[in-house]
Design a protein around this motif. Sequence first.
Motif, short mmCIF file in Angstrom:
data_model
loop_
_atom_site.label_atom_id
_atom_site.label_comp_id
_atom_site.label_asym_id
_atom_site.label_seq_id
_atom_site.Cartn_x
_atom_site.Cartn_y
_atom_site.Cartn_z
N TYR A 65 0.80 -1.23 0.00
CA TYR A 65 0.00 0.00 0.00
C TYR A 65 0.83 1.27 0.00
O TYR A 65 0.44 2.29 0.55
CB TYR A 65 -0.98 0.00 1.20
CG TYR A 65 -1.73 -1.30 1.31
CD1 TYR A 65 -1.56 -2.12 2.42
CD2 TYR A 65 -2.56 -1.75 0.29
CE1 TYR A 65 -2.21 -3.34 2.51
CE2 TYR A 65 -3.21 -2.97 0.37
CZ TYR A 65 -3.03 -3.77 1.49
OH TYR A 65 -3.67 -4.97 1.59
N GLU A 66 2.01 1.21 -0.64
CA GLU A 66 2.83 2.42 -0.76
C GLU A 66 2.32 3.25 -1.94
O GLU A 66 1.77 2.71 -2.90
CB GLU A 66 4.30 2.04 -1.03
CG GLU A 66 4.96 1.23 0.07
CD GLU A 66 5.34 2.07 1.26
OE1 GLU A 66 5.21 3.32 1.22
OE2 GLU A 66 5.77 1.49 2.27
N LYS A 67 2.53 4.58 -1.85
CA LYS A 67 2.19 5.44 -2.99
C LYS A 67 3.44 5.51 -3.87
O LYS A 67 4.43 6.13 -3.50
CB LYS A 67 1.79 6.84 -2.51
CG LYS A 67 0.42 6.87 -1.82
CD LYS A 67 -0.05 8.27 -1.51
CE LYS A 67 0.66 8.83 -0.28
NZ LYS A 67 0.18 10.20 0.05
N VAL A 68 3.38 4.82 -4.99
CA VAL A 68 4.58 4.66 -5.82
C VAL A 68 4.42 5.43 -7.13
O VAL A 68 3.43 5.26 -7.84
CB VAL A 68 4.83 3.16 -6.14
CG1 VAL A 68 6.06 3.01 -7.00
CG2 VAL A 68 4.96 2.36 -4.85
N SER A 69 5.42 6.24 -7.44
CA SER A 69 5.46 6.90 -8.76
C SER A 69 6.59 6.26 -9.56
O SER A 69 7.72 6.20 -9.07
CB SER A 69 5.71 8.40 -8.62
OG SER A 69 4.59 9.04 -8.10
N VAL A 70 6.27 5.81 -10.75
CA VAL A 70 7.27 5.15 -11.59
C VAL A 70 7.68 6.11 -12.71
O VAL A 70 6.83 6.60 -13.45
CB VAL A 70 6.69 3.85 -12.21
CG1 VAL A 70 7.70 3.22 -13.17
CG2 VAL A 70 6.32 2.86 -11.11
N ILE A 71 8.98 6.39 -12.79
CA ILE A 71 9.46 7.30 -13.84
C ILE A 71 9.96 6.40 -14.98
O ILE A 71 11.05 5.83 -14.90
CB ILE A 71 10.59 8.20 -13.32
CG1 ILE A 71 10.23 8.80 -11.96
CG2 ILE A 71 10.95 9.26 -14.35
CD1 ILE A 71 8.98 9.64 -11.94
N ASP A 72 9.14 6.26 -16.00
CA ASP A 72 9.41 5.31 -17.08
C ASP A 72 9.85 6.09 -18.32
O ASP A 72 9.13 6.22 -19.29
CB ASP A 72 8.13 4.51 -17.35
CG ASP A 72 8.40 3.28 -18.18
OD1 ASP A 72 7.43 2.58 -18.51
OD2 ASP A 72 9.58 3.01 -18.50
N GLU A 73 11.10 6.57 -18.27
CA GLU A 73 11.59 7.50 -19.31
C GLU A 73 11.53 6.89 -20.70
O GLU A 73 11.26 7.59 -21.68
CB GLU A 73 13.02 7.91 -18.96
CG GLU A 73 13.52 9.12 -19.73
CD GLU A 73 14.89 9.57 -19.27
OE1 GLU A 73 15.17 10.77 -19.39
OE2 GLU A 73 15.67 8.74 -18.79
N ARG A 74 11.79 5.59 -20.79
CA ARG A 74 11.84 4.97 -22.13
C ARG A 74 10.70 3.99 -22.35
O ARG A 74 10.76 3.19 -23.26
CB ARG A 74 13.19 4.27 -22.31
CG ARG A 74 14.33 5.24 -22.59
CD ARG A 74 15.58 4.46 -22.89
NE ARG A 74 15.98 3.73 -21.71
CZ ARG A 74 16.94 4.11 -20.89
NH1 ARG A 74 17.60 5.23 -21.12
NH2 ARG A 74 17.26 3.39 -19.85
N SER A 75 9.70 4.06 -21.49
CA SER A 75 8.55 3.16 -21.61
C SER A 75 8.96 1.68 -21.59
O SER A 75 8.32 0.84 -22.22
CB SER A 75 7.78 3.46 -22.91
OG SER A 75 6.51 2.84 -22.87
N GLU A 76 10.03 1.37 -20.83
CA GLU A 76 10.46 -0.02 -20.74
C GLU A 76 9.85 -0.70 -19.53
O GLU A 76 9.62 -1.89 -19.52
CB GLU A 76 11.98 -0.09 -20.56
CG GLU A 76 12.76 0.11 -21.82
CD GLU A 76 14.24 -0.03 -21.56
OE1 GLU A 76 14.97 -0.06 -22.55
OE2 GLU A 76 14.66 -0.10 -20.40
N ILE A 77 9.65 0.07 -18.46
CA ILE A 77 9.17 -0.55 -17.22
C ILE A 77 7.71 -0.94 -17.38
O ILE A 77 7.32 -2.06 -17.08
CB ILE A 77 9.36 0.40 -16.01
CG1 ILE A 77 10.82 0.84 -15.88
CG2 ILE A 77 8.93 -0.30 -14.72
CD1 ILE A 77 11.07 1.86 -14.78
N SER A 78 6.90 -0.01 -17.87
CA SER A 78 5.47 -0.30 -17.96
C SER A 78 5.02 -0.66 -19.37
O SER A 78 4.00 -1.29 -19.55
CB SER A 78 4.67 0.92 -17.51
OG SER A 78 4.90 1.98 -18.44
N SER A 79 5.79 -0.26 -20.36
CA SER A 79 5.41 -0.40 -21.77
C SER A 79 4.00 0.14 -22.00
O SER A 79 3.07 -0.60 -22.33
CB SER A 79 5.51 -1.85 -22.23
OG SER A 79 5.25 -1.91 -23.63
N THR A 80 3.86 1.43 -21.79
CA THR A 80 2.54 2.06 -21.93
C THR A 80 2.33 2.51 -23.37
O THR A 80 3.22 3.09 -23.98
CB THR A 80 2.45 3.28 -20.99
OG1 THR A 80 2.63 2.83 -19.66
CG2 THR A 80 1.10 3.97 -21.10
#
Lengths: 167, 307
Positions: free
Chosen positions: B180-195
Amino acid sequence: MIKYIGLLFIFVTSVLIGFSLNERLNDKIKILKSIKSLLQQFKIEITYQMPTLTQLFSECTDYNISQLTNNISENLKNGLTSEKSIINGIECSSCVSVLSKEEKYFITDVLSKLGTSDTDGQISLLENAVERIDYYIENAIEDKRKNSKVYMTASIYIGLVIIIVLL
Amino acid sequence: MDKTLENVFKCFDKDFYTVMKNIKANINEVRIRSDKPVVLYIKNKPYFILKNSDIIPLEKLGTTNNYVIVTFASLKNAFAGLCEYSIYKHQNDINNGFITVRGGHRIGICGTAVNNTNNIKSVIDITSMNIRIARQYIGCSEIFLKSINIKKGVLICGVPSTGKTTLLRDLSRTLSENYYEKVSVIDERSEISSTFNGKSIFDMGLCDVYCNYPKSKAIIQAIRTMSPNLIVCDELTGDDIESVIYTINYGVKLIATVHCDNLNNALKNPSILSLLKTRAFGEIVFLESKSFCKIDKIYNLEDIEFD
């Protein structure tokens, strides 16, 4: 009686031919203006949103060239290369049949170059293309101004001459 | 083979796609060089592919001529397809030597650079591609979380292909969903989330994802607007120092990765040393170089004096 109906039919056909030639002149101006507007829309989208080529063509809402843009976007979605998608899209779209060979070639060339360079290159390409399309639109308007009345008048006279000859 | 990977290989010619589709092994990387045999990496070991989709180890080079080869023309067309025929969209990444495609797969490229007063303006005539296949391993961060103290901030180090990004992905998901942490993901190259189009291909749990944002700006924005407890980002460098200090000032913990294989090298690397000196990280973790997502060593940075 049948003879008079036949003559009337010939006269009406002649007028309709003249009318359709006149409409082609109007349609050509409409299509060229729609293509110009499309290229301007592409310029804005590429500058601010950088969508993919498929998205660029899918999101076009101009009814006059919807057949063209839908064909191209479907071809891209089906896995064709961009060049083949555009060539095939233009060949299979009846809306661009009113354009001359030179105009079609130019539009095919411009659309094929979309997506092949960076943003600055694309904007430059689109700006130059819009200037050229403006030139084609001016020519088309001049064409219409010169020939519109000629087609209508000629079609009526030819119809009447045929009737007189056959009478 | 998952759909995103199939779409990658569909950009190549039909024969290559058919061969790749029939390979059953779990591939990490595919290295393609124009007019040379294609090399696969499976569990970090190299293999050639044959035209019947069989794979043979590199030592058997010369025992057959039946290798799969991708021609220069095919590679060029494939590159255009991988960029979705929209080079302008990927131009920044291309100038940095890679593109990221749907599915989070990173494709390293090399070819001929077009230079403009010491800057790379574009890259043409692509002659090599290295397709690094991204996967999500749900649960791979569980052992990691039991071994470290997230509340102090963690720097994860490893050589390429040790699972740093895969670990970050699962850490983000686990911390947001289960802890339940508030997590912000900085996905500069769209590799972590592939959005793509607002949807991420990987399960990112309840994270807030900053996709394609420049790292430094995204860290500051996240702190100001999304009030995170934790910020997760990949491949931190010395250029991000200011934003790292910003996180300390606001009491936000960082979980980040860097390229490094051991503590000695980390302390000798000016970029990494500058990050460590900020004291934004309480622990530094090194991953095993010959494994995937496995911890090798953990050091408590509070015990280390920096010069």
